[in-house]
Design an enzyme around this catalytic site. Structure first.
Site, PDB file in Angstrom:
ATOM      1  N   SER A  13      -4.928  53.137 -17.799  1.00 42.78           N
ATOM      2  CA  SER A  13      -4.663  52.433 -19.029  1.00 42.78           C
ATOM      3  C   SER A  13      -3.317  51.541 -18.777  1.00 42.78           C
ATOM      4  CB  SER A  13      -4.567  52.980 -20.266  1.00 42.78           C
ATOM      5  OG  SER A  13      -5.802  53.292 -20.537  1.00 42.78           O
ATOM      6  N   TRP A  44     -11.212  62.937 -26.768  1.00 44.84           N
ATOM      7  CA  TRP A  44     -11.347  63.754 -25.609  1.00 44.84           C
ATOM      8  C   TRP A  44     -12.250  65.123 -25.861  1.00 44.84           C
ATOM      9  CZ3 TRP A  44     -11.694  61.248 -21.358  1.00 44.84           C
ATOM     10  CH2 TRP A  44     -10.737  60.226 -21.007  1.00 44.84           C
ATOM     11  N   TRP A  99     -19.372  55.081 -18.807  1.00 46.46           N
ATOM     12  CA  TRP A  99     -18.569  55.557 -19.694  1.00 46.46           C
ATOM     13  C   TRP A  99     -17.648  54.429 -19.942  1.00 46.46           C
ATOM     14  CZ3 TRP A  99     -16.781  60.175 -21.607  1.00 46.46           C
ATOM     15  CH2 TRP A  99     -15.415  60.114 -22.005  1.00 46.46           C
ATOM     16  N   MET A 100     -16.913  54.542 -21.312  1.00 43.13           N
ATOM     17  CA  MET A 100     -15.927  53.824 -21.795  1.00 43.13           C
ATOM     18  C   MET A 100     -14.522  54.696 -22.200  1.00 43.13           C
ATOM     19  SD  MET A 100     -15.812  51.418 -24.833  1.00 43.13           S
ATOM     20  CE  MET A 100     -15.759  49.633 -24.394  1.00 43.13           C
ATOM     21  N   ASN A 101     -13.655  54.536 -22.006  1.00 42.99           N
ATOM     22  CA  ASN A 101     -12.503  55.346 -22.894  1.00 42.99           C
ATOM     23  C   ASN A 101     -11.457  53.981 -23.462  1.00 42.99           C
ATOM     24  OD1 ASN A 101     -11.766  56.426 -20.253  1.00 42.99           O
ATOM     25  ND2 ASN A 101      -9.947  56.636 -21.066  1.00 42.99           N
ATOM     26  N   ASP A 102     -10.025  54.129 -23.303  1.00 40.88           N
ATOM     27  CA  ASP A 102      -9.029  53.287 -23.986  1.00 40.88           C
ATOM     28  C   ASP A 102      -9.366  51.932 -23.968  1.00 40.88           C
ATOM     29  OD1 ASP A 102      -8.244  55.904 -23.660  1.00 40.88           O
ATOM     30  OD2 ASP A 102      -6.313  55.371 -22.706  1.00 40.88           O
ATOM     31  N   ASP A 143       0.307  54.411 -18.611  1.00 37.92           N
ATOM     32  CA  ASP A 143       0.088  53.497 -19.917  1.00 37.92           C
ATOM     33  C   ASP A 143       0.954  52.400 -20.077  1.00 37.92           C
ATOM     34  OD1 ASP A 143      -2.114  55.348 -19.672  1.00 37.92           O
ATOM     35  OD2 ASP A 143      -1.503  56.418 -21.437  1.00 37.92           O
ATOM     36  N   GLU A 156       0.824  59.740 -24.641  1.00 43.01           N
ATOM     37  CA  GLU A 156       0.107  58.605 -23.948  1.00 43.01           C
ATOM     38  C   GLU A 156       0.129  57.230 -24.691  1.00 43.01           C
ATOM     39  OE1 GLU A 156      -3.245  61.071 -21.365  1.00 43.01           O
ATOM     40  OE2 GLU A 156      -3.959  60.782 -23.668  1.00 43.01           O
ATOM     41  N   TRP A 192     -16.632  60.257 -17.761  1.00 40.07           N
ATOM     42  CA  TRP A 192     -15.266  59.727 -17.142  1.00 40.07           C
ATOM     43  C   TRP A 192     -15.301  60.168 -15.434  1.00 40.07           C
ATOM     44  CZ3 TRP A 192     -10.936  61.550 -14.364  1.00 40.07           C
ATOM     45  CH2 TRP A 192      -9.738  60.720 -14.551  1.00 40.07           C
TER      46      TRP A 192
HETATM   47  C1  FRU Z   1      -5.560  58.050 -22.663  1.00 42.43           C
HETATM   48  C2  FRU Z   1      -5.751  58.442 -21.193  1.00 42.43           C
HETATM   49  C3  FRU Z   1      -4.692  57.511 -20.585  1.00 42.43           C
HETATM   50  C4  FRU Z   1      -5.024  57.327 -19.328  1.00 42.43           C
HETATM   51  C5  FRU Z   1      -6.453  57.115 -19.462  1.00 42.43           C
HETATM   52  C6  FRU Z   1      -7.399  57.488 -18.342  1.00 42.43           C
HETATM   53  O1  FRU Z   1      -6.939  58.352 -23.369  1.00 42.43           O
HETATM   54  O2  FRU Z   1      -5.593  59.699 -20.881  1.00 42.43           O
HETATM   55  O3  FRU Z   1      -3.233  58.197 -20.724  1.00 42.43           O
HETATM   56  O4  FRU Z   1      -4.371  56.124 -18.753  1.00 42.43           O
HETATM   57  O5  FRU Z   1      -6.838  57.722 -20.562  1.00 42.43           O
HETATM   58  O6  FRU Z   1      -8.659  57.242 -18.485  1.00 42.43           O
END
Ligand code: FRU
Length: 477
Positions: free
Chosen positions: A98, A296, A35-38, A160, A213, A62
């Site tokens: 993040s 999300w 998985w990858m996000n920010d 963040d 965020e 996640w």
């Molecule tokens: C934004 C977020 C941030 C948090 C991170 C968790 O997409 O919800 O606020 O640090 O992703 O993965």
């Protein structure tokens, strides 16, 4: 390498071999597997651009967040590096959330959120988010330095951190939630370790979200931009259609002075999938932004293939005369271009023609002579699931995706003026499209999931004719 990082690396090696690559990006950054996000910690350090990102190496869902890591000389060809940090300290035991990176002398410094529960993880009262530091000399291996900013009393969502240097000081903005109000808090430091609280930089008024965020705060032209990703804005007509937004406020600011807004919150990207953008400066002074090209709670069909999530192209920011942010692909993106194929089409009359048999990695340029067109709808299609077209009755440019078997159907759109040419640059990758309108005026980015056999590109004009003064594509490396 710590045990947790070695475990993650082992896991990624095994998982990578088992990936189905049908939708894996050809020229965007995605995790090796999992998985990858920010995007996190975007920075130029010691001759390399570094991109870190929220990462769960153990599954395409996640989970306890690690920081994935890659580096590049040109922002488009990325080399994967070992996982940089893992949730292994008491301060970040439930996740390394993040954050950002800065260069302090010969040291690369990561400032990120330690996410931890004191007790039952189902109870938000037990949630604590603290700002932590990790440092590195070689830009690859990191040493944890522990907490630098503790949770303010009475607050649970506090995350963040974005750090920058201005004058003799370091500054940090952190996203927070008090009650149902999103806000950005400001901190100041002389040495990156001792931080002094500088008050609330800005916060939500009614309708502007319960949590802000991923804040970022930078000069652009002669203005100051507060970019952030609010949760909880309600959709109204064409605005705020995605679950969460990402956008900005423009204003003025000097150290030790309040931030004075000069306009309303504006969304940055009008597609289905763009979130948590972060900016950084190139050595030649360009302000570049990269976002997470997902949203999300949106279905991510690539999870069945062993991976999930990708980052956007790097985009250069500028401020238009109307104080609107403009985004254009960073000039480095042009280095991906191979041969140019002009399309021998100058007009379409109530018809569709195919122009490319199999579009996987392409930059398409279209210049529609809108004033000389009377079709009700005209534009580009990819297979049977994507259309990017002008709706002349609505006077909007529409991105429509239709993947009912993946639960991804619907449109996003921006207003367009049809008494002048409409210039589009469209970047197609295995499972994404990014549309840049009129050289920075607007941008629409969405994930797409064409069948491998249905990647033909077509041009169409329905109920009338449409003229094109320029149309063609580069195959991208
Ligand atoms: C934004 C977020 C941030 C948090 C991170 C968790 O997409 O919800 O606020 O640090 O992703 O993965």
């Amino acid at each position: 390498m710590t045990n947790l990082i070695a475990d993650a690396e082992q896991e990624l090696k095994t998982k990578r071999e088992a990936l189905n690559l049908r939708w894996y990006p050809r020229y965007h950054l995605a995790a090796r597997a999992g998985w990858m996000n920010d995007p996190n910690g975007l920075v130029w350090f010691d001759g390399w651009y570094h991109a870190f990102y929220q990462h769960h190496p153990y599954s395409p869902e996640w989970g306890p967040m690690h920081w994935g890591h890659a580096r590049s000389q040109d922002l488009v060809h990325w080399e994967h590096l070992p996982v940089a940090i893992a949730p292994e300290g008491p301060e970040d035991k439930d996740g390394c959330f993040s954050g950002s990176a800065v260069v302090d002398g010969d040291t690369l410094v990561l400032i990120y959120t330690g996410h931890k529960f004191h007790g039952d993880t189902d109870n938000e009262d037990n949630l604590y988010q603290v700002q932590c530091m990790a440092t590195s000399r070689d830009g690859i291996h990191f040493e944890r330095q522990g907490i630098v900013v503790d949770t303010p009393p009475g607050i649970h969502h506090f995350r963040d951190p974005k750090v920058w240097r201005e004058g003799a000081n370091w500054y940090m903005v952190v996203g927070a939630r008090t009650g149902n109000t999103g806000q950005v808090r400001l901190y100041c430091s002389a040495d990156l370790r001792q931080w002094v609280y500088g008050g609330i930089l800005d916060e939500a008024e009614t309708g502007m979200g319960f949590m802000w965020e991923c804040p970022d705060f930078f000069n652009l032209g002669d203005k100051r931009v507060l970019m952030f990703s609010p949760q909880g804005m309600t959709a109204h007509r064409f605005k705020n259609r995605n679950l969460f937004q990402s956008g900005y406020l423009v204003g003025d600011w000097q150290p030790c002075q309040p931030f004075i807004r000069s306009g309303e919150f504006v969304e940055m990207d009008h597609g289905h999938d763009f979130y948590a953008p972060q900016s950084f400066l190139t050595p030649d002074g360009r302000r570049i932004v990269i976002g997470w090209l997902d949203m999300w709670e949106s279905p991510l069909p690539e999870q069945q293939d062993g991976w999930a999530g990708m980052l956007s192209l790097p985009r250069e920011l500028s401020l238009g005369v109307d104080n609107r942010l403009q985004m254009r692909p960073a000039k480095e993106v042009e280095s991906l271009r191979q041969a140019w194929f002009p399309w021998p089409v100058s007009s379409l009359n109530n018809q569709q023609i195919n122009v490319v048999e199999n579009a996987v990695a392409m930059e398409v340029v279209l210049n529609w002579k809108s004033a000389d067109s009377n079709a009700e709808q005209y534009g580009l299609s990819l297979g049977d699931g994507l259309r990017v077209y002008i709706d002349a009755q609505m006077q909007r440019l529409v991105l429509e995706r239709h993947y009912p078997h993946h639960g991804l159907c619907g449109t996003r759109s921006v207003p367009v003026t049809l008494d002048r040419d409409l210039h589009l640059r469209l970047f197609i990758d295995s499972s994404s499209i990014e549309v840049f309108v009129n050289d920075g005026e607007a941008c629409l980015s969405s994930r797409i999931y064409p069948d491998t056999e249905r990647r033909e590109l077509g041009l169409f004009a329905w109920s009338g004719y449409a003229s094109l003064s320029d149309g063609g594509a580069w195959q991208l490396k």
